[in-house]
Write an enzyme that holds these catalytic residues in place. Structure first.
Site, short mmCIF file in Angstrom:
data_model
loop_
_atom_site.label_atom_id
_atom_site.label_comp_id
_atom_site.label_asym_id
_atom_site.label_seq_id
_atom_site.Cartn_x
_atom_site.Cartn_y
_atom_site.Cartn_z
N HIS A 1 0.84 -1.21 0.00
CA HIS A 1 0.00 0.00 0.00
C HIS A 1 0.87 1.26 0.00
CE1 HIS A 1 -3.00 -2.71 2.34
NE2 HIS A 1 -3.50 -2.58 1.13
N SER B 1 -2.56 -7.71 3.47
CA SER B 1 -2.85 -7.49 4.90
C SER B 1 -3.14 -8.82 5.58
CB SER B 1 -4.05 -6.55 5.07
OG SER B 1 -3.77 -5.29 4.51
P1 ADP Z 1 -9.81 -4.28 0.01
O1 ADP Z 1 -10.41 -5.02 1.16
O2 ADP Z 1 -10.66 -3.16 -0.49
O3 ADP Z 1 -9.28 -5.14 -1.11
P2 ADP Z 1 -7.06 -3.85 0.85
O4 ADP Z 1 -6.62 -2.98 1.97
O5 ADP Z 1 -6.80 -5.29 0.97
O6 ADP Z 1 -8.59 -3.50 0.67
O7 ADP Z 1 -6.41 -3.34 -0.50
C1 ADP Z 1 -6.67 -2.06 -1.02
C2 ADP Z 1 -6.12 -1.97 -2.44
O8 ADP Z 1 -4.71 -2.11 -2.41
C3 ADP Z 1 -6.63 -3.06 -3.37
O9 ADP Z 1 -6.80 -2.52 -4.66
C4 ADP Z 1 -5.52 -4.06 -3.37
O10 ADP Z 1 -5.49 -4.80 -4.58
C5 ADP Z 1 -4.32 -3.15 -3.26
N1 ADP Z 1 -3.17 -3.83 -2.69
C6 ADP Z 1 -3.12 -4.60 -1.59
N2 ADP Z 1 -1.88 -5.10 -1.37
C7 ADP Z 1 -1.12 -4.60 -2.38
C8 ADP Z 1 0.27 -4.75 -2.75
N3 ADP Z 1 1.09 -5.53 -2.06
N4 ADP Z 1 0.70 -4.10 -3.83
C9 ADP Z 1 -0.14 -3.35 -4.56
N5 ADP Z 1 -1.44 -3.18 -4.30
C10 ADP Z 1 -1.93 -3.79 -3.21
#
Ligand code: ADP
Length: 162
Positions: free
Chosen positions: A20, A131
């Protein structure tokens, strides 16, 4: 007068990871303002409260001047209309993310045709970080170095000890 370009990066961020952080830094470099929107979802049970998640994001990125972190319950497009933001940013890791992101982008397009979704590819060094994976490692006592910011390591250790 040109309107400032605001990008909204919505998600759970339970907790924020280096994946993130990477996306936020890259987007902050090309937009006037980035709003990280912490979803206060009643359906998902999260390890950290929305307030805690917001605070961890702010503490992880203290030097990004055009960053704002907000908490919202409801449709992202409704928040965007109020904030006068045009771009939804989402991150793409593996192919498995694709279908979910495409479905959501099309739903948002239907709800608000004036808003665009921007999909950003995860950097190769972070593409495997989620996460959920981070929480799994933390619960089982593995090293979180390079997976999450230091403030998140501390917060996870505190949370798990309790
Ligand atoms: P959600 O529950 O809405 O998927 P997340 O917090 O898991 O929320 O993820 C938010 C966004 O960040 C999503 O678009 C996810 O694909 C992206 N994301 C999560 N981890 C990574 C990462 N390691 N690299 C790039 N993007 C990520």
């Amino acid at each position: 007068m040109t309107m400032s370009k605001i990008a909204v990066y919505p998600g759970s961020f339970d907790p924020i990871t280096m994946g993130h952080v990477d996306i936020i830094k890259r987007i902050a470099a090309v937009y006037d303002q980035v709003i990280v929107l912490v979803a206060q979802s009643s359906q998902k049970n999260s390890m950290f409260s929305a307030e805690e998640r917001k605070e961890l994001i702010e503490k992880s990125l203290p030097n990004i001047k055009n960053l704002k972190v907000d908490i919202f319950e409801g449709l992202t497009v409704e928040y965007m209309k109020k904030a006068k933001a045009q771009i939804i940013v989402r991150g793409l890791r593996a192919v498995v993310d694709f279908e979910y992101e495409m479905t959501m982008a099309n739903m948002n397009k239907k709800l608000a045709p004036e808003i665009e979704t921007l999909l950003v590819f995860a950097s190769p060094e972070y593409y495997y970080i989620s996460s959920r994976g981070v929480k799994e490692v933390a619960l089982n006592g593995g090293s979180l170095k390079e997976l999450v910011p230091d403030v998140v390591i501390e917060a996870l250790e505190k949370k798990i000890k309790r």
